[in-house]
Write an enzyme that holds these catalytic residues in place. Structure first.
Site, PDB file in Angstrom:
ATOM      1  CG  PHE A   1     -12.326  -3.304   1.251  1.00 50.10           C
ATOM      2  CD1 PHE A   1     -13.379  -3.494   1.275  1.00 50.10           C
ATOM      3  CD2 PHE A   1     -11.574  -1.973   1.858  1.00 50.10           C
ATOM      4  CE1 PHE A   1     -14.211  -2.650   1.970  1.00 50.10           C
ATOM      5  CE2 PHE A   1     -12.543  -1.210   2.558  1.00 50.10           C
ATOM      6  CZ  PHE A   1     -13.812  -1.648   2.577  1.00 50.10           C
TER       7      PHE A   1
ATOM      8  CD  GLN B   1      -6.927 -12.051  -3.843  1.00 52.67           C
ATOM      9  OE1 GLN B   1      -5.951 -11.774  -4.636  1.00 52.67           O
ATOM     10  NE2 GLN B   1      -7.978 -12.711  -4.231  1.00 52.67           N
ATOM     11  CB  VAL B   2      -2.168  -8.916   2.051  1.00 57.25           C
ATOM     12  CG1 VAL B   2      -1.059  -8.221   2.382  1.00 57.25           C
ATOM     13  CG2 VAL B   2      -3.323  -7.860   2.480  1.00 57.25           C
TER      14      VAL B   2
ATOM     15  CE  LYS C   1      -4.821  -2.758   1.600  1.00 55.61           C
ATOM     16  NZ  LYS C   1      -5.043  -1.769   2.726  1.00 55.61           N
TER      17      LYS C   1
ATOM     18  CG  ASP D   1      -9.739   2.881  11.463  1.00 52.27           C
ATOM     19  OD1 ASP D   1     -10.261   2.596  12.570  1.00 52.27           O
ATOM     20  OD2 ASP D   1      -9.589   1.802  10.472  1.00 52.27           O
TER      21      ASP D   1
HETATM   22  N1  LIG Z   1       2.810  -4.129   4.482  1.00 52.02           N
HETATM   23  C1  LIG Z   1       2.402  -5.211   5.104  1.00 52.02           C
HETATM   24  N2  LIG Z   1       3.328  -6.217   5.573  1.00 52.02           N
HETATM   25  C2  LIG Z   1       2.845  -7.358   6.177  1.00 52.02           C
HETATM   26  N3  LIG Z   1       1.595  -7.683   6.311  1.00 52.02           N
HETATM   27  C3  LIG Z   1       0.787  -6.797   5.811  1.00 52.02           C
HETATM   28  C4  LIG Z   1       0.812  -5.527   5.422  1.00 52.02           C
HETATM   29  N4  LIG Z   1      -0.053  -4.695   4.927  1.00 52.02           N
HETATM   30  C5  LIG Z   1      -1.253  -5.478   5.282  1.00 52.02           C
HETATM   31  N5  LIG Z   1      -0.669  -6.753   5.924  1.00 52.02           N
HETATM   32  C6  LIG Z   1      -1.465  -7.770   6.437  1.00 52.02           C
HETATM   33  O1  LIG Z   1      -2.812  -7.884   5.706  1.00 52.02           O
HETATM   34  C7  LIG Z   1      -3.756  -7.649   6.524  1.00 52.02           C
HETATM   35  C8  LIG Z   1      -5.050  -6.701   5.762  1.00 52.02           C
HETATM   36  O2  LIG Z   1      -4.273  -5.673   5.347  1.00 52.02           O
HETATM   37  P1  LIG Z   1      -5.066  -4.229   5.408  1.00 52.02           P
HETATM   38  O3  LIG Z   1      -5.806  -4.042   6.753  1.00 52.02           O
HETATM   39  O4  LIG Z   1      -4.279  -3.174   4.903  1.00 52.02           O
HETATM   40  O5  LIG Z   1      -6.374  -4.609   4.189  1.00 52.02           O
HETATM   41  P2  LIG Z   1      -7.784  -3.877   4.429  1.00 52.02           P
HETATM   42  O6  LIG Z   1      -8.382  -4.725   3.279  1.00 52.02           O
HETATM   43  O7  LIG Z   1      -7.634  -2.253   4.208  1.00 52.02           O
HETATM   44  O8  LIG Z   1      -8.372  -4.281   5.682  1.00 52.02           O
HETATM   45  P3  LIG Z   1      -9.159  -3.490   6.823  1.00 52.02           P
HETATM   46  O9  LIG Z   1      -9.633  -2.371   6.024  1.00 52.02           O
HETATM   47  O10 LIG Z   1     -10.161  -4.482   7.031  1.00 52.02           O
HETATM   48  O11 LIG Z   1      -8.303  -3.377   7.941  1.00 52.02           O
HETATM   49  C9  LIG Z   1      -3.469  -6.831   7.896  1.00 52.02           C
HETATM   50  O12 LIG Z   1      -3.903  -6.959   8.878  1.00 52.02           O
HETATM   51  C10 LIG Z   1      -1.832  -7.467   7.812  1.00 52.02           C
HETATM   52  O13 LIG Z   1      -1.866  -8.839   8.564  1.00 52.02           O
END
Ligand SMILES: Nc1ncnc2c1ncn2[C@@H]1O[C@H](COP(=O)(O)OP(=O)(O)OP(=O)(O)O)[C@@H](O)[C@H]1O
Length: 637
Positions: free
Chosen positions: A33, A35-36, A56, A159
């Site tokens: 969901f 962008q990081v 995020k 999870d």
């Molecule tokens: N605090 C952080 N520091 C460094 N990288 C991060 C951090 N948080 C997330 N990332 C990177 O961003 C990616 C995606 O983050 P995250 O899993 O939190 O997003 P999401 O949209 O909730 O994804 P999903 O629910 O599909 O796992 C992670 O797999 C990681 O590589």
């Protein structure tokens, strides 16, 4: 589904997130969901002692979905500063520029420079992890999970998987992604609730890590901390063998519980026996997180880093309710958050606001003999009669509610504060002793009506005590629940109670242009609360958590703890309407994926679905071997 087309921020873009000024350093990746980004923040984070953080950015389509995200942020706040949890820094939500009712949410957290555990494992394809490395990783992740299970009531991550562990700059393994967190899920009472529970589990868990009681709800077993323990067992197996034990067999294999250990790599019998002891069908027979940690520590030949909450929580006859809470709270927080930076702006949990604790009492509690490190199966009361109850309930009308609980009867009959207090203390004791509330089923879903607690009458004038009492009794006082209300309405009528965000005027630079970083605050608090939207100068309604006086913070955190107590039901409510994850693309200027409403699950079949084919997650650069990946099962398949 409509996907909003929002590009990524350019390097140097400045924005305000809560009370932090932020400048984009680099776009890192996109999750399901979000962008990081890596960002510069001002002021620096006192916990990590750095001005580099992770941002995020998530788009949610509507307010209910925003509430779901709030639950995630609230969980992060509760766990803030635990050494083995990715540390929350700040957050902010605003109406998105898309003018379609969607919101844009920004969460600032500790930047884990060394990336994901999965990336690290991929660097060790040829030279697999050594046992001591595996024990170090599982120990740290287990400590992160322990921080969740130690909360009152416990939070279930739901999870836990390799992909949700990140590695910090100083090589610590940290649990992340609290988007699936919930409280203990009580057994459904009718086919509608069953359908909700099944749907909720499908959305919020990953197929290969799903526990037997999650797959076959008809077993009538609790979905609680032990489901996380099962996931930790799968996690441990995957650390060893780079695959999951039920990879090929899917759900039937999980339900049969039969798995084998590959010949290579060769790990000690002790490690394999630990995995075997975790991956047992009956959750009551699995170790608690503390027992697990103890066993890992023995294998590492190091002292167990935290104490067993079961031991410190056993109430002795002279303990009153305050002491009961303080003991468990202090012991947990002190031992679990031992690296806490006190004096931070926002405290970790409600418990930190407790009156100074009677540590002498805590430390002199008799230590339970632990000849058998694992749970006594006879102590698990939850499943008693639950199968027949579940069957009975399912044969009834979906709208028919069950009889009043034992505790409600007690409450109704005993207009005595003393008796109620004794009951609550006793329930707390049962809860910890038996790992379940020995109540009839209706009490296992906490209700959201804060005003309903009869404890109000019991403890007039003592706000802290009252809140805590409500915390416990919210599991057990259902007198104000509208019993003639249809179940569906009951399950969906409220969004998350309380508010984590209060309105502020925040200037957000959304023009994506680079500019130099000038950390000057642009926030002004306008005092609007309770999720009321306000328009800032640039016409962007905005929310943020606003720290006020210490008392305000205290009230705020206490409120949040109450909200957490309702998390089982919140989970039903919030998950029902939000958050089906879909895959995103990578690269610059890709659209951010919208957190969207889930389709309603029409199929009320109670049989487990056929085993999903293992899905492969995150083919991000550098390319990863497929067998290391996993993915949540989308309902929209
Ligand atoms: N605090 C952080 N520091 C460094 N990288 C991060 C951090 N948080 C997330 N990332 C990177 O961003 C990616 C995606 O983050 P995250 O899993 O939190 O997003 P999401 O949209 O909730 O994804 P999903 O629910 O599909 O796992 C992670 O797999 C990681 O590589």
């Amino acid at each position: 589904m409509n996907q909003p087309q929002i590009g990524t921020y350019n390097v140097g873009t400045r924005l305000t997130v809560g009370s932090h000024q932020v400048e984009i350093i680099k776009y890192l990746t996109s999750g399901g969901f979000a962008q990081v980004y890596s960002v510069l923040i001002s002021p620096p984070d006192p916990h990590t002692n750095t001005n580099v953080a992770c941002l995020k950015r998530v788009i949610v389509p509507d307010k209910p979905s925003l509430n779901t995200l709030r639950a995630e942020v609230d969980a992060m706040r509760l766990l803030k500063n635990n050494r083995y949890v990715v540390s929350y820094i700040d957050s902010h939500a605003a109406k998105a520029i898309l003018q379609n009712g969607s919101y844009e949410v920004f969460v600032l957290m500790e930047y884990c420079e060394r990336g994901g555990l999965i990336d690290f494992m991929n660097t060790r394809l040829q030279n697999r992890l050594h046992e001591f490395e595996i024990l170090q990783i599982i120990s740290q992740v287990t400590q992160g999970v322990a921080a969740m299970h130690a909360l009152q009531p416990p939070l279930i991550h739901r999870d836990i998987k390799i992909e949700n562990v990140l590695i910090s700059t100083n090589n610590e393994y940290k649990l992340c992604d609290f988007g699936s967190v919930c409280g203990i899920i009580r057994l459904p009472r009718n086919s509608q609730e069953l359908s909700y529970v099944q749907q909720d589990i499908l959305k919020n868990t990953t197929a290969q890590y799903r526990s037997p009681e999650m797959i076959d709800i008809f077993r009538g077993l609790p979905i609680d901390e032990k489901s996380d323990i099962w996931a930790l067992g799968i996690f441990l197996y995957k650390l060893c063998y780079y695959t999951t034990p039920f990879e090929k067999g899917g759900e039937p294999a999980i339900l049969s519980g039969k798995f084998e250990f590959p010949l290579y790599p060769n790990y000690s019998e002790q490690l394999k026996s630990l995995i075997r002891d975790i991956l047992v069908q009956n959750p009551c027979h699995r170790p608690s997180v503390f027992q697990l940690l103890k066993r890992i520590s023995i294998m590492q030949n190091v002292p167990c880093p935290i104490n067993d909450i079961q031991t410190v929580q056993a109430p002795s006859s002279h303990l009153n309710l305050t002491e009961l809470h303080q003991l468990s709270a202090t012991q947990n927080i002190q031992s679990l958050n031992s690296h806490l930076v006190m004096g931070n702006s926002i405290p970790t949990t409600a418990f930190q606001f407790s009156t100074p604790v009677n540590m002498a009492t805590a430390q002199t509690l008799p230590i339970k003999e632990e000849s058998n490190i694992f749970y006594d199966p006879t102590s698990c009361n939850f499943a008693k009669d639950s199968q027949s109850r579940l069957n009975n309930a399912l044969s009834r009308s979906p709208f028919e509610l069950e009889a009043v609980s034992d505790l409600n009867n007690v409450k109704d009959e005993a207009n005595s504060t003393t008796r109620l207090k004794q009951t609550i203390v006793s329930e707390a004791h049962n809860f910890r002793q038996n790992n379940s509330l020995n109540l009839s089923l209706p009490n296992m879903i906490p209700h959201n009506d804060d005003s309903s607690s009869s404890s109000d009458e019991s403890y007039p004038g003592d706000t802290d005590e009252l809140k805590k009492t409500q915390s416990l009794s919210s599991y057990s006082t259902r007198s104000n629940t509208k019993r003639d209300q249809p179940v569906e309405e009951y399950l969906t009528s409220s969004s998350l109670p309380g508010s984590s965000f209060t309105a502020v005027h925040t200037k957000v630079n959304l023009d994506h242009k680079s500019s130099s970083f000038k950390p000057t605050s642009t926030n002004t608090v306008d005092g609007l609360k309770n999720n009321t939207l306000s328009l800032s100068k640039n016409n962007l309604p905005a929310y943020d958590y606003v720290g006020g006086s210490k008392q305000d913070l205290k009230n705020s955190i206490q409120q949040r703890m109450l909200e957490k107590l309702n998390s089982s039901e919140e989970s039903f409510n919030a998950r029902k309407i939000s958050n089906v994850k879909e895959g995103g693309q990578e690269g610059t200027n890709i659209p951010i994926i919208l957190k969207s409403k889930a389709s309603t699950l029409k199929d009320k079949k109670i049989k487990p679905t056929p085993p999903p084919k293992p899905l492969h997650l995150k083919p991000k650069p550098p390319p990863k071997p497929l067998f290391l990946a996993g993915q949540k099962l989308s309902l929209e398949k």
